[in-house]
Design an enzyme around this catalytic site. Structure first.
Site, PDB file in Angstrom:
ATOM      1  NE  ARG A  32      -3.722   0.741   1.885  1.00 27.71           N
ATOM      2  CZ  ARG A  32      -5.319   0.288   2.576  1.00 27.71           C
ATOM      3  NH1 ARG A  32      -5.378   1.235   3.330  1.00 27.71           N
ATOM      4  NH2 ARG A  32      -5.765  -0.106   1.838  1.00 27.71           N
ATOM      5  CG  HIS A  39      -7.863  -0.216  -2.408  1.00 33.35           C
ATOM      6  ND1 HIS A  39      -7.334  -1.050  -2.670  1.00 33.35           N
ATOM      7  CD2 HIS A  39      -8.568   0.667  -1.846  1.00 33.35           C
ATOM      8  CE1 HIS A  39      -7.961  -1.375  -1.233  1.00 33.35           C
ATOM      9  NE2 HIS A  39      -8.329  -0.931  -0.776  1.00 33.35           N
ATOM     10  CD  GLN A  52     -13.493  -2.508  -1.077  1.00 37.17           C
ATOM     11  OE1 GLN A  52     -12.396  -2.392   0.198  1.00 37.17           O
ATOM     12  NE2 GLN A  52     -14.050  -2.816  -0.550  1.00 37.17           N
ATOM     13  CG  ASP A  91     -13.834   6.029  -1.388  1.00 36.69           C
ATOM     14  OD1 ASP A  91     -14.172   5.621  -0.004  1.00 36.69           O
ATOM     15  OD2 ASP A  91     -12.900   5.425  -1.506  1.00 36.69           O
ATOM     16  NE  ARG A 151     -10.111  -6.000   0.092  1.00 32.56           N
ATOM     17  CZ  ARG A 151      -9.622  -4.918   0.633  1.00 32.56           C
ATOM     18  NH1 ARG A 151      -9.933  -3.559   0.931  1.00 32.56           N
ATOM     19  NH2 ARG A 151      -7.924  -4.370   0.570  1.00 32.56           N
TER      20      ARG A 151
HETATM   21  N1  NVA Z   1     -10.065   6.479  -1.220  1.00 33.53           N
HETATM   22  C1  NVA Z   1     -10.157   5.349  -0.190  1.00 33.53           C
HETATM   23  C2  NVA Z   1      -9.818   4.230  -0.207  1.00 33.53           C
HETATM   24  C3  NVA Z   1     -10.101   3.944   1.800  1.00 33.53           C
HETATM   25  C4  NVA Z   1      -9.907   2.070   1.870  1.00 33.53           C
HETATM   26  C5  NVA Z   1      -8.783   6.066   0.152  1.00 33.53           C
HETATM   27  O1  NVA Z   1      -7.845   6.254  -0.802  1.00 33.53           O
HETATM   28  O2  NVA Z   1      -8.384   7.339   1.535  1.00 33.53           O
HETATM   29  N1   CP Z   2     -11.441  -0.556   2.435  1.00 28.33           N
HETATM   30  C1   CP Z   2     -10.097  -1.167   3.156  1.00 28.33           C
HETATM   31  O1   CP Z   2      -8.831  -1.318   2.215  1.00 28.33           O
HETATM   32  O2   CP Z   2      -9.785  -0.715   4.336  1.00 28.33           O
HETATM   33  P1   CP Z   2      -8.508  -0.366   4.739  1.00 28.33           P
HETATM   34  O3   CP Z   2      -8.167   1.255   4.650  1.00 28.33           O
HETATM   35  O4   CP Z   2      -8.930  -0.254   6.109  1.00 28.33           O
HETATM   36  O5   CP Z   2      -7.652  -0.882   4.789  1.00 28.33           O
END
Ligand code: NVA
Ligand code: CP
Length: 312
Positions: free
Chosen positions: A109, A136, A139, A229, A296
């Protein structure tokens, strides 16, 4: 015992677009079967060790990968921002070359998608995108599993995403191109997804790309899912005030759900209750957000089996 499919073995998964339609189908089918067998998926990761690198906070991704790796018989080492300090203590490339000598795969990440590409280019082992500023994909694999569970065949669905044209949207657009569902993306005008996201989706699309972009919060009657989101993704927190103003008309509340009578409510989580979604909607009977979170686990177990598994 879940069989591994050779075509995906050893490959990276940086975006949904790294798969073709048939490979995406294999991942989803395997995810459904792993969910059915529960805690007895075999041990395709026996003797494998996976490193996980996190430059941003995570709850679902970290726990679901760690649990998934363990259930598949593998082991993991999770490294936080302070541990490796990518680009600070050493270059992304050097860090990747070192990890390459220790582990069998990397789940990352990273803040920057460009850094993820560099990591993957410098590693001979499979690299899995656990979220970047661009996408992502893990997800969205779980979201597709969820949509199939609750609404059936993907190609018959009309998914409506309302909110920020962010990393989730980019992966949903690529998924629409491969799985053939209709996707409407409703954002404030200045928050549309980037043109390059649509170009890439067009280039992998199995038919005509069924993605519509608009700022008009209307025409939800046939939606099978309403997806939102957070208004400010990780890294955009300083823009929160401006974003609150721009996104306020796009909140998912009871009135929006009433205009989409057949739709389930989806959110990748974490949610900012009272901002992009009201308590009533996220806690309502049509909300499938915790199914998404659960899936997930199965989607990633399927992905890791195919990419990293020992095979038959
Ligand atoms: N769009 C959000 C997704 C978190 C899982 C982010 O990047 O923070
Ligand atoms: N949806 C998701 O990726 O959650 P986290 O940021 O908690 O990993």
């Amino acid at each position: 015992m879940i069989a591994s499919v050779k075509a995906l073995q050893g490959r990276d998964f940086l975006d949904i677009a790294d798969l073709d339609a048939r490979e995406l189908r294999q991942v989803l089918d395997l995810a459904h079967s792993i969910k059915k067998v529960g805690r007895r998926p075999g041990r395709p990761l026996d003797g494998r060790h996976i490193a996980m690198l996190f430059q941003k906070p995570s709850h679902r991704t970290r726990v679901s990968f760690e649990v998934g790796i363990a259930r598949l018989g593998g082991k993991s080492t999770t490294l936080s921002e302070q541990d490796v300090q990518l680009g600070v203590r050493e270059t992304v490339g050097d860090a990747a070359r070192v990890l390459d000598r220790y582990v069998d795969g990397i789940v990352a990440r990273l803040r920057s998608h460009q850094d993820l590409l560099e990591l993957a280019a410098s590693s001979t082992k499979p690299v899995i995108n656990a979220l970047t500023d661009r996408s992502h994909p893990c997800q969205v694999l779980a979201d597709l599993v969820t949509l199939e569970e609750v609404k059936g065949e993907l190609s018959k669905q009309q998914v409506v995403y309302i909110g920020d044209g962010n990393n989730i949207v980019a992966s949903l657009i690529e998924a629409s191109a491969l799985a053939g569902f209709a996707l409407t993306v409703i954002t404030p005008p200045e928050y549309h997804p980037k043109a390059e996201v649509l170009e890439r989706a067009r280039s992998i699309s199995t038919g005509k790309l069924q993605v519509a972009l608009t700022s008009d919060l209307a025409g939800l009657d046939d939606a099978t899912a309403i997806y939102t989101d957070v208004w400010a993704s990780m890294g955009h927190e300083s823009e929160m005030e401006a974003r609150r103003k721009a996104f306020a008309p796009y909140q998912i509340n009871q009135a929006v759900m009433e205009s989409a009578p057949r739709a389930v409510f989806m959110h990748c989580l974490p949610a900012h209750r009272g901002e992009e979604v009201t308590d009533e909607v996220i806690d309502g009977t049509r909300s499938v957000v915790f199914d998404q979170a659960e899936n997930r686990l199965y989607a990633q177990m399927a992905l890791m089996t195919l990419l990293l598994g020992a095979g038959e």
